[in-house]
Design a protein around this motif. Sequence first.
Motif, PDB file in Angstrom:
ATOM      1  N   GLY A 129       0.796  -1.292   0.097  1.00  0.00           N
ATOM      2  CA  GLY A 129       0.066  -0.143  -0.098  1.00  0.00           C
ATOM      3  C   GLY A 129       0.961   1.303   0.012  1.00  0.00           C
ATOM      4  O   GLY A 129       0.400   2.207   0.526  1.00  0.00           O
ATOM      5  N   GLU A 130       1.875   1.252  -0.461  1.00  0.00           N
ATOM      6  CA  GLU A 130       3.019   2.368  -0.727  1.00  0.00           C
ATOM      7  C   GLU A 130       3.462   2.673  -2.118  1.00  0.00           C
ATOM      8  O   GLU A 130       3.489   1.724  -2.899  1.00  0.00           O
ATOM      9  CB  GLU A 130       4.198   1.968   0.079  1.00  0.00           C
ATOM     10  CG  GLU A 130       3.906   1.766   1.546  1.00  0.00           C
ATOM     11  CD  GLU A 130       5.247   1.328   2.338  1.00  0.00           C
ATOM     12  OE1 GLU A 130       5.105   1.511   3.519  1.00  0.00           O
ATOM     13  OE2 GLU A 130       6.277   1.209   1.609  1.00  0.00           O
ATOM     14  N   VAL A 131       3.468   3.672  -2.406  1.00  0.00           N
ATOM     15  CA  VAL A 131       4.116   4.312  -3.668  1.00  0.00           C
ATOM     16  C   VAL A 131       5.358   5.471  -3.438  1.00  0.00           C
ATOM     17  O   VAL A 131       5.178   5.877  -2.419  1.00  0.00           O
ATOM     18  CB  VAL A 131       3.211   4.860  -4.817  1.00  0.00           C
ATOM     19  CG1 VAL A 131       2.177   3.576  -5.033  1.00  0.00           C
ATOM     20  CG2 VAL A 131       2.435   6.101  -4.038  1.00  0.00           C
ATOM     21  N   ILE A 132       5.963   5.443  -4.288  1.00  0.00           N
ATOM     22  CA  ILE A 132       7.196   6.457  -4.053  1.00  0.00           C
ATOM     23  C   ILE A 132       7.355   7.256  -5.660  1.00  0.00           C
ATOM     24  O   ILE A 132       7.338   6.512  -6.531  1.00  0.00           O
ATOM     25  CB  ILE A 132       8.703   5.819  -3.949  1.00  0.00           C
ATOM     26  CG1 ILE A 132       8.910   5.124  -2.817  1.00  0.00           C
ATOM     27  CG2 ILE A 132       9.793   7.127  -3.875  1.00  0.00           C
ATOM     28  CD1 ILE A 132       9.995   4.377  -2.308  1.00  0.00           C
ATOM     29  N   ARG A 133       6.996   8.570  -5.397  1.00  0.00           N
ATOM     30  CA  ARG A 133       7.066   9.101  -6.669  1.00  0.00           C
ATOM     31  C   ARG A 133       8.395   9.157  -7.340  1.00  0.00           C
ATOM     32  O   ARG A 133       9.349   9.177  -6.787  1.00  0.00           O
ATOM     33  CB  ARG A 133       6.798  10.714  -6.511  1.00  0.00           C
ATOM     34  CG  ARG A 133       5.253  10.833  -6.033  1.00  0.00           C
ATOM     35  CD  ARG A 133       5.074  12.358  -5.846  1.00  0.00           C
ATOM     36  NE  ARG A 133       3.551  12.616  -5.471  1.00  0.00           N
ATOM     37  CZ  ARG A 133       2.868  13.828  -5.101  1.00  0.00           C
ATOM     38  NH1 ARG A 133       3.907  14.956  -5.323  1.00  0.00           N
ATOM     39  NH2 ARG A 133       1.711  13.956  -4.617  1.00  0.00           N
ATOM     40  N   LEU A 134       8.378   9.523  -8.769  1.00  0.00           N
ATOM     41  CA  LEU A 134       9.626   9.427  -9.437  1.00  0.00           C
ATOM     42  C   LEU A 134      10.525  10.695  -8.828  1.00  0.00           C
ATOM     43  O   LEU A 134      10.080  11.801  -9.082  1.00  0.00           O
ATOM     44  CB  LEU A 134       9.394   9.537 -11.068  1.00  0.00           C
ATOM     45  CG  LEU A 134      10.371   9.283 -11.924  1.00  0.00           C
ATOM     46  CD1 LEU A 134      10.877   7.882 -11.894  1.00  0.00           C
ATOM     47  CD2 LEU A 134      10.161   9.531 -13.459  1.00  0.00           C
ATOM     48  N   GLY A 135      11.667  10.538  -8.619  1.00  0.00           N
ATOM     49  CA  GLY A 135      12.611  11.402  -8.427  1.00  0.00           C
ATOM     50  C   GLY A 135      12.397  11.745  -6.922  1.00  0.00           C
ATOM     51  O   GLY A 135      13.152  12.779  -6.290  1.00  0.00           O
ATOM     52  N   ASP A 136      11.907  10.994  -5.966  1.00  0.00           N
ATOM     53  CA  ASP A 136      11.434  11.304  -4.757  1.00  0.00           C
ATOM     54  C   ASP A 136      12.133  10.082  -3.879  1.00  0.00           C
ATOM     55  O   ASP A 136      12.063   9.024  -4.416  1.00  0.00           O
ATOM     56  CB  ASP A 136      10.111  11.245  -4.327  1.00  0.00           C
ATOM     57  CG  ASP A 136       9.846  12.311  -3.008  1.00  0.00           C
ATOM     58  OD1 ASP A 136      10.607  12.535  -2.428  1.00  0.00           O
ATOM     59  OD2 ASP A 136       8.719  12.398  -2.558  1.00  0.00           O
ATOM     60  N   THR A 137      12.232  10.090  -2.428  1.00  0.00           N
ATOM     61  CA  THR A 137      12.540   9.202  -1.783  1.00  0.00           C
ATOM     62  C   THR A 137      11.336   8.752  -0.615  1.00  0.00           C
ATOM     63  O   THR A 137      11.596   7.786  -0.039  1.00  0.00           O
ATOM     64  CB  THR A 137      13.923   9.462  -0.904  1.00  0.00           C
ATOM     65  OG1 THR A 137      13.920  10.580  -0.117  1.00  0.00           O
ATOM     66  CG2 THR A 137      14.961   9.269  -1.896  1.00  0.00           C
ATOM     67  N   LYS A 138      10.464   9.970  -0.519  1.00  0.00           N
ATOM     68  CA  LYS A 138       9.464   9.725   0.478  1.00  0.00           C
ATOM     69  C   LYS A 138       8.370   8.538   0.127  1.00  0.00           C
ATOM     70  O   LYS A 138       7.895   8.687  -1.112  1.00  0.00           O
ATOM     71  CB  LYS A 138       8.673  10.868   0.807  1.00  0.00           C
ATOM     72  CG  LYS A 138       7.534  10.964   1.334  1.00  0.00           C
ATOM     73  CD  LYS A 138       6.975  12.351   1.454  1.00  0.00           C
ATOM     74  CE  LYS A 138       5.588  12.193   2.440  1.00  0.00           C
ATOM     75  NZ  LYS A 138       4.802  13.959   2.299  1.00  0.00           N
ATOM     76  N   THR A 139       7.982   7.796   0.888  1.00  0.00           N
ATOM     77  CA  THR A 139       7.024   6.756   0.826  1.00  0.00           C
ATOM     78  C   THR A 139       5.619   7.381   1.133  1.00  0.00           C
ATOM     79  O   THR A 139       5.453   7.989   2.173  1.00  0.00           O
ATOM     80  CB  THR A 139       7.130   5.708   1.862  1.00  0.00           C
ATOM     81  OG1 THR A 139       8.398   5.032   1.305  1.00  0.00           O
ATOM     82  CG2 THR A 139       6.073   4.611   1.590  1.00  0.00           C
ATOM     83  N   ILE A 140       4.691   7.198   0.276  1.00  0.00           N
ATOM     84  CA  ILE A 140       3.254   7.576   0.358  1.00  0.00           C
ATOM     85  C   ILE A 140       2.591   6.575   0.556  1.00  0.00           C
ATOM     86  O   ILE A 140       2.404   5.497  -0.312  1.00  0.00           O
ATOM     87  CB  ILE A 140       3.145   8.556  -0.893  1.00  0.00           C
ATOM     88  CG1 ILE A 140       3.674   9.804  -1.007  1.00  0.00           C
ATOM     89  CG2 ILE A 140       1.517   9.076  -0.759  1.00  0.00           C
ATOM     90  CD1 ILE A 140       3.700  10.346  -2.181  1.00  0.00           C
ATOM     91  N   ASN A 141       1.616   6.392   1.675  1.00  0.00           N
ATOM     92  CA  ASN A 141       0.567   5.442   1.883  1.00  0.00           C
ATOM     93  C   ASN A 141      -0.685   5.714   0.886  1.00  0.00           C
ATOM     94  O   ASN A 141      -1.071   6.889   0.853  1.00  0.00           O
ATOM     95  CB  ASN A 141       0.380   5.177   3.228  1.00  0.00           C
ATOM     96  CG  ASN A 141       1.314   4.775   4.155  1.00  0.00           C
ATOM     97  OD1 ASN A 141       2.079   4.089   3.609  1.00  0.00           O
ATOM     98  ND2 ASN A 141       1.673   5.429   5.214  1.00  0.00           N
TER      99      ASN A 141
END
Length: 501
Positions: free
Chosen positions: A298-310
């Motif tokens: 249930g997590e994604v990481i935007r391209l160019g980012d390191t932050k995990t988004i639930n």
Amino acid sequence: MNILFSWLGTKDIENMLDGEQNASISTTAIKSQVPFDKIVILSNHKQEHWERFERFVKKRMSTINRPAQDIQVYKANIDSPIDYEAIHQETETWVTKLSEQSDTLSINLTSGTGAMTALSVLIGKGKANVQFLQTTPKNELLQVEIPIDFGQEYVKSASKNIANTAASLPKIDSAFSDITAQSNAMKNVVDKAKRIARSEVPALILGDTGTGKELMANAIHQGSLRANKPIKIINCGALSENLVDSTLFGHKKGAFTGAEKDHPGLFEQADGGTLFLDEVGELSLSVQVKLLRALQQGEVIRLGDTKTINVDVRIIAATHQDLSTLVKEGKFREDLYYRLAVGIIFMPTLSDRVEDIPLIVGQLIEQINASGSKHPEYISKNISDNGIKFILSQSWFGNIRELWSTLNRAFLWTDSEVITEKHMLEAMLNRSKTETSESIELAYNDKVDIIQLTENYQKKYVLAALKASGNVKNHATKMLGLKDHQTLSNWMKRLRIENQK
């Protein structure tokens, strides 16, 4: 691994600031019979004290020689301490993830608001390896045995609510009202789809081109508890390799040339709702890996980012390809296949649901007439009985999509108020069929009756041509590429095919 999960309470912060006194979280960590390898704390307030609180708890653990490396306060995306929907989403995401990682997951019920405690119990009771702890005002640690299975009661209550809603306002049935299902084949499919809609499992819709996979996906979403949330649709085969990542998972500003601002991907846009991945078999293996991560965690990481988004997204996928074959060929990940293939629906071809065709034709005609009625010179049309009979005699390899296009051509090319068999004949596309795509393999000692095989093959094609032509020999002869109708008669005699006309 033993993990402690807790919300950060006001008392935890106040006691730390007042002479570094213990409160619920630190007391639980110190007095637990089994040391915690990891402590996860959620909060949305007093962020300026988080780092100090982490150091405070770590210091307490180090003093008594307990693990102190993995203790962290995480930001919870909630607007208020009584934001039930957001608290539920955060709690469910973390409890599910931590439960999978741990042998025992302990949940502290003392810290946080009543909403946080209630939702922790409801969600935690559904996990086999979860235990509940709470502390007294005198910093005594208690293991809580909750006599009522709140998780089960929640499910029962939700099930009753679904049943009551369906009885008063048949949401499920209305969601599938746009799907014609008079044939047994389609009735069975719709029944399965309704059951899938009521659940939260991923759905995989399989079927030939033009069978209505997207319509079914929309019906499943509208018949689910996510109907008030968005459904996002993407054709995976229409995206170039360098755009799939950004489209599905989003990108940060500056991630690539032209990325002038942050962009949420479809997973974020569909949060709380449904993401329909059409032609999922077209995804590259690299994107399949990221898709699997999003499904599992249930997590994604935007391209160019390191932050995990639930994210909380239900996946409905569809394809006309045989995914099991793609798995064998190494073109589709086996683990992703089994993750998607939980609620499977096989959409029948139009030839497998002949009883539905007259109704489908009526619906398509209504749409064509409604669209054309805006033009001042348009003449509203209907179709004759022999026109329907002709439609029923055809195979429609492109299914509803091919039927729709053919009807549109028939309506476009005549000003007659009645579409006849002649109009339909003129609107049909020519399809040249010279070979089969099926490969043939033989072992050294195999034996075949090639004469019989050839005759069986010829017989099938002659019967198909006679059916499609309405048993008109002249036209069937042309379809089969034979010299004349006498040649066809000779073939029919040799193949023991009776003349139906």
